[in-house]
Design a protein around this motif. Sequence first.
Motif, PDB file in Angstrom:
ATOM      1  N   PRO A  53      10.328  -4.046  -5.447  1.00  0.00           N
ATOM      2  CA  PRO A  53      10.578  -2.664  -5.009  1.00  0.00           C
ATOM      3  C   PRO A  53       9.306  -1.900  -4.655  1.00  0.00           C
ATOM      4  CG  PRO A  53      11.910  -3.187  -6.932  1.00  0.00           C
ATOM      5  CD  PRO A  53      10.910  -4.296  -6.789  1.00  0.00           C
ATOM      6  N   LEU A  54       8.226  -2.117  -5.424  1.00  0.00           N
ATOM      7  CA  LEU A  54       6.977  -1.402  -5.123  1.00  0.00           C
ATOM      8  C   LEU A  54       6.397  -1.882  -3.796  1.00  0.00           C
ATOM      9  CD1 LEU A  54       5.019   0.728  -6.110  1.00  0.00           C
ATOM     10  CD2 LEU A  54       3.770  -1.058  -7.338  1.00  0.00           C
ATOM     11  N   SER A  55       6.488  -3.180  -3.526  1.00  0.00           N
ATOM     12  CA  SER A  55       6.044  -3.688  -2.225  1.00  0.00           C
ATOM     13  C   SER A  55       6.877  -3.087  -1.109  1.00  0.00           C
ATOM     14  CB  SER A  55       6.166  -5.219  -2.201  1.00  0.00           C
ATOM     15  OG  SER A  55       5.362  -5.815  -3.186  1.00  0.00           O
ATOM     16  N   GLY A  56       8.179  -2.945  -1.348  1.00  0.00           N
ATOM     17  CA  GLY A  56       9.048  -2.310  -0.359  1.00  0.00           C
ATOM     18  C   GLY A  56       8.667  -0.866  -0.107  1.00  0.00           C
ATOM     19  N   LEU A  57       8.274  -0.152  -1.168  1.00  0.00           N
ATOM     20  CA  LEU A  57       7.877   1.248  -1.016  1.00  0.00           C
ATOM     21  C   LEU A  57       6.592   1.369  -0.202  1.00  0.00           C
ATOM     22  CD1 LEU A  57       8.398   4.216  -1.748  1.00  0.00           C
ATOM     23  CD2 LEU A  57       7.055   3.846  -3.843  1.00  0.00           C
ATOM     24  N   VAL A  58       5.619   0.516  -0.483  1.00  0.00           N
ATOM     25  CA  VAL A  58       4.363   0.528   0.281  1.00  0.00           C
ATOM     26  C   VAL A  58       4.621   0.196   1.753  1.00  0.00           C
ATOM     27  CG1 VAL A  58       2.120  -0.595   0.570  1.00  0.00           C
ATOM     28  CG2 VAL A  58       2.947  -0.024  -1.728  1.00  0.00           C
ATOM     29  N   LEU A  59       5.444  -0.825   1.990  1.00  0.00           N
ATOM     30  CA  LEU A  59       5.775  -1.200   3.369  1.00  0.00           C
ATOM     31  C   LEU A  59       6.528  -0.080   4.065  1.00  0.00           C
ATOM     32  CD1 LEU A  59       5.616  -3.447   5.470  1.00  0.00           C
ATOM     33  CD2 LEU A  59       7.781  -4.345   4.583  1.00  0.00           C
ATOM     34  N   HIS A  60       7.383   0.607   3.317  1.00  0.00           N
ATOM     35  CA  HIS A  60       8.122   1.754   3.862  1.00  0.00           C
ATOM     36  C   HIS A  60       7.153   2.801   4.392  1.00  0.00           C
ATOM     37  CE1 HIS A  60       9.683   5.870   3.250  1.00  0.00           C
ATOM     38  NE2 HIS A  60      10.838   5.394   3.655  1.00  0.00           N
ATOM     39  N   TRP A  61       6.131   3.126   3.605  1.00  0.00           N
ATOM     40  CA  TRP A  61       5.151   4.125   4.043  1.00  0.00           C
ATOM     41  C   TRP A  61       4.360   3.639   5.259  1.00  0.00           C
ATOM     42  CZ3 TRP A  61       3.363   5.113  -1.664  1.00  0.00           C
ATOM     43  CH2 TRP A  61       4.211   6.047  -2.249  1.00  0.00           C
ATOM     44  N   LEU A  62       3.977   2.377   5.261  1.00  0.00           N
ATOM     45  CA  LEU A  62       3.188   1.850   6.377  1.00  0.00           C
ATOM     46  C   LEU A  62       3.998   1.820   7.668  1.00  0.00           C
ATOM     47  CD1 LEU A  62       1.324  -1.109   4.595  1.00  0.00           C
ATOM     48  CD2 LEU A  62       0.384   1.129   5.235  1.00  0.00           C
ATOM     49  N   VAL A  63       5.226   1.332   7.578  1.00  0.00           N
ATOM     50  CA  VAL A  63       6.077   1.219   8.761  1.00  0.00           C
ATOM     51  C   VAL A  63       6.423   2.597   9.311  1.00  0.00           C
ATOM     52  CG1 VAL A  63       8.330   0.421   9.603  1.00  0.00           C
ATOM     53  CG2 VAL A  63       6.993  -1.026   8.071  1.00  0.00           C
ATOM     54  N   PRO A 119      10.359   5.902  13.367  1.00  0.00           N
ATOM     55  CA  PRO A 119      10.826   7.116  12.685  1.00  0.00           C
ATOM     56  C   PRO A 119      11.093   6.860  11.204  1.00  0.00           C
ATOM     57  CG  PRO A 119      11.922   6.875  14.798  1.00  0.00           C
ATOM     58  CD  PRO A 119      11.135   5.619  14.581  1.00  0.00           C
ATOM     59  N   PRO A 120      10.476   7.642  10.325  1.00  0.00           N
ATOM     60  CA  PRO A 120      10.584   7.385   8.889  1.00  0.00           C
ATOM     61  C   PRO A 120      11.977   7.592   8.311  1.00  0.00           C
ATOM     62  CG  PRO A 120       9.474   9.469   9.290  1.00  0.00           C
ATOM     63  CD  PRO A 120       9.621   8.796  10.624  1.00  0.00           C
ATOM     64  N   GLU A 121      12.842   8.305   9.033  1.00  0.00           N
ATOM     65  CA  GLU A 121      14.193   8.532   8.530  1.00  0.00           C
ATOM     66  C   GLU A 121      15.148   7.383   8.848  1.00  0.00           C
ATOM     67  OE1 GLU A 121      12.777  10.507  10.796  1.00  0.00           O
ATOM     68  OE2 GLU A 121      12.134  12.297   9.674  1.00  0.00           O
ATOM     69  N   GLY A 122      14.715   6.461   9.728  1.00  0.00           N
ATOM     70  CA  GLY A 122      15.623   5.415  10.202  1.00  0.00           C
ATOM     71  C   GLY A 122      15.591   4.150   9.379  1.00  0.00           C
ATOM     72  N   TRP A 123      14.993   3.089   9.949  1.00  0.00           N
ATOM     73  CA  TRP A 123      15.030   1.774   9.310  1.00  0.00           C
ATOM     74  C   TRP A 123      14.204   1.654   8.033  1.00  0.00           C
ATOM     75  CZ3 TRP A 123      19.044  -0.751  10.444  1.00  0.00           C
ATOM     76  CH2 TRP A 123      19.561  -0.771  11.741  1.00  0.00           C
ATOM     77  N   PRO A 124      13.044   2.314   7.895  1.00  0.00           N
ATOM     78  CA  PRO A 124      12.233   2.119   6.684  1.00  0.00           C
ATOM     79  C   PRO A 124      12.984   2.338   5.367  1.00  0.00           C
ATOM     80  CG  PRO A 124      10.914   3.193   8.352  1.00  0.00           C
ATOM     81  CD  PRO A 124      12.315   3.133   8.889  1.00  0.00           C
ATOM     82  N   ARG A 184      16.176   2.238   4.830  1.00  0.00           N
ATOM     83  CA  ARG A 184      17.254   1.256   4.723  1.00  0.00           C
ATOM     84  C   ARG A 184      16.716  -0.075   4.210  1.00  0.00           C
ATOM     85  NH1 ARG A 184      18.773   4.927   8.521  1.00  0.00           N
ATOM     86  NH2 ARG A 184      20.998   5.237   8.922  1.00  0.00           N
ATOM     87  N   PHE A 185      15.558  -0.480   4.717  1.00  0.00           N
ATOM     88  CA  PHE A 185      14.932  -1.706   4.228  1.00  0.00           C
ATOM     89  C   PHE A 185      14.512  -1.546   2.766  1.00  0.00           C
ATOM     90  CE2 PHE A 185      10.972  -3.997   3.338  1.00  0.00           C
ATOM     91  CZ  PHE A 185      11.402  -5.306   3.529  1.00  0.00           C
ATOM     92  N   LEU A 186      13.989  -0.364   2.434  1.00  0.00           N
ATOM     93  CA  LEU A 186      13.558  -0.115   1.060  1.00  0.00           C
ATOM     94  C   LEU A 186      14.726  -0.231   0.090  1.00  0.00           C
ATOM     95  CD1 LEU A 186      11.385   0.738  -0.941  1.00  0.00           C
ATOM     96  CD2 LEU A 186      11.871   3.131  -0.345  1.00  0.00           C
ATOM     97  N   PHE A 187      15.854   0.377   0.430  1.00  0.00           N
ATOM     98  CA  PHE A 187      17.030   0.292  -0.440  1.00  0.00           C
ATOM     99  C   PHE A 187      17.495  -1.154  -0.599  1.00  0.00           C
ATOM    100  CE2 PHE A 187      18.104   4.780   1.204  1.00  0.00           C
ATOM    101  CZ  PHE A 187      17.274   5.344   0.244  1.00  0.00           C
ATOM    102  N   LEU A 188      17.281  -1.958   0.438  1.00  0.00           N
ATOM    103  CA  LEU A 188      17.658  -3.368   0.359  1.00  0.00           C
ATOM    104  C   LEU A 188      16.787  -4.098  -0.668  1.00  0.00           C
ATOM    105  CD1 LEU A 188      19.453  -5.631   1.445  1.00  0.00           C
ATOM    106  CD2 LEU A 188      17.745  -6.017   3.236  1.00  0.00           C
ATOM    107  N   THR A 189      15.492  -3.773  -0.720  1.00  0.00           N
ATOM    108  CA  THR A 189      14.634  -4.402  -1.729  1.00  0.00           C
ATOM    109  C   THR A 189      15.066  -3.992  -3.130  1.00  0.00           C
ATOM    110  OG1 THR A 189      12.936  -2.646  -1.758  1.00  0.00           O
ATOM    111  CG2 THR A 189      12.687  -4.402  -0.127  1.00  0.00           C
ATOM    112  N   TYR A 190      15.532  -2.756  -3.290  1.00  0.00           N
ATOM    113  CA  TYR A 190      16.035  -2.323  -4.594  1.00  0.00           C
ATOM    114  C   TYR A 190      17.260  -3.147  -4.984  1.00  0.00           C
ATOM    115  CZ  TYR A 190      13.165   1.925  -3.981  1.00  0.00           C
ATOM    116  OH  TYR A 190      12.125   2.805  -3.787  1.00  0.00           O
ATOM    117  N   ALA A 191      18.137  -3.369  -4.013  1.00  0.00           N
ATOM    118  CA  ALA A 191      19.352  -4.142  -4.278  1.00  0.00           C
ATOM    119  C   ALA A 191      19.018  -5.577  -4.664  1.00  0.00           C
ATOM    120  CB  ALA A 191      20.273  -4.116  -3.057  1.00  0.00           C
ATOM    121  N   VAL A 192      18.056  -6.172  -3.969  1.00  0.00           N
ATOM    122  CA  VAL A 192      17.657  -7.550  -4.288  1.00  0.00           C
ATOM    123  C   VAL A 192      17.094  -7.618  -5.701  1.00  0.00           C
ATOM    124  CG1 VAL A 192      16.075  -9.427  -3.700  1.00  0.00           C
ATOM    125  CG2 VAL A 192      17.291  -8.190  -1.885  1.00  0.00           C
TER     126      VAL A 192
END
Length: 217
Positions: free
Chosen positions: A166-176, A181-186, A188-196
């Motif tokens: 999840p922390l890697s997903g959060l960092v990638l979310h900020w970078l991407v 657009p930060p409201e779009g895919w980032p 959604r991908f982050l929530f997917l890492t939480y689910a995994v």
Amino acid sequence: MTVTPSATVPRSSVVTARLSSAAILAYQILLLAAIFIKPEVDPTHKPVSEYAIGHHGWVMVLAFLMAALSYGCLLVAVRPLVRGWSGRIGLVILAACVIGTIGVGVFVADPVDTPLSHLTTRGTVHAVSGLAALVLLPFAALLITRDLARTVTGAASVLRWTAWLPLSGLVLHWLVSFVVPPEGWPPRFLFLTYAVWILVLNTQILSTRLRVLRLPA
């Protein structure tokens, strides 16, 4: 001091781990349903909170509550297995994420293009709750999972890499978010890492080979 093995994972942890996995899968299914039900919400530019606004918004509200239920069940599942102080801090943070995610579901967001000066109280609570849950969960995951990796046999290697997901997903979310657009895919991908993370952790709890090592106080 010696480390002695305890009994297998408590039955309460097994039951709530199953509920946690089922709830987070329900969240993903409901999110997919919302995408098809409300095609006017552009997933590349609009946050998932937009699905909760207006007609059929209850689908996304239910999805958020399913996520909160998943976090809450996971909290109950791992609580008897956590032994260290860092893991206990992680449990407190996870409890805050549960409360925050409930707030996200109960208080529907204002449209994403609403000026800050025109935000409603409901929309403000939604935004604060969502930001808190989004940012805090990776740290809860890191503290809890690394604690379990030290006190649980048979799953240490899996738990160690899962702890950072999840922390890697959060960092990638900020970078991407600097590129798209930060409201779009980032998010959604982050929530997917939480689910995994949730699914992997629950799978380890449900493993018949998993035995807890009780550390002396």
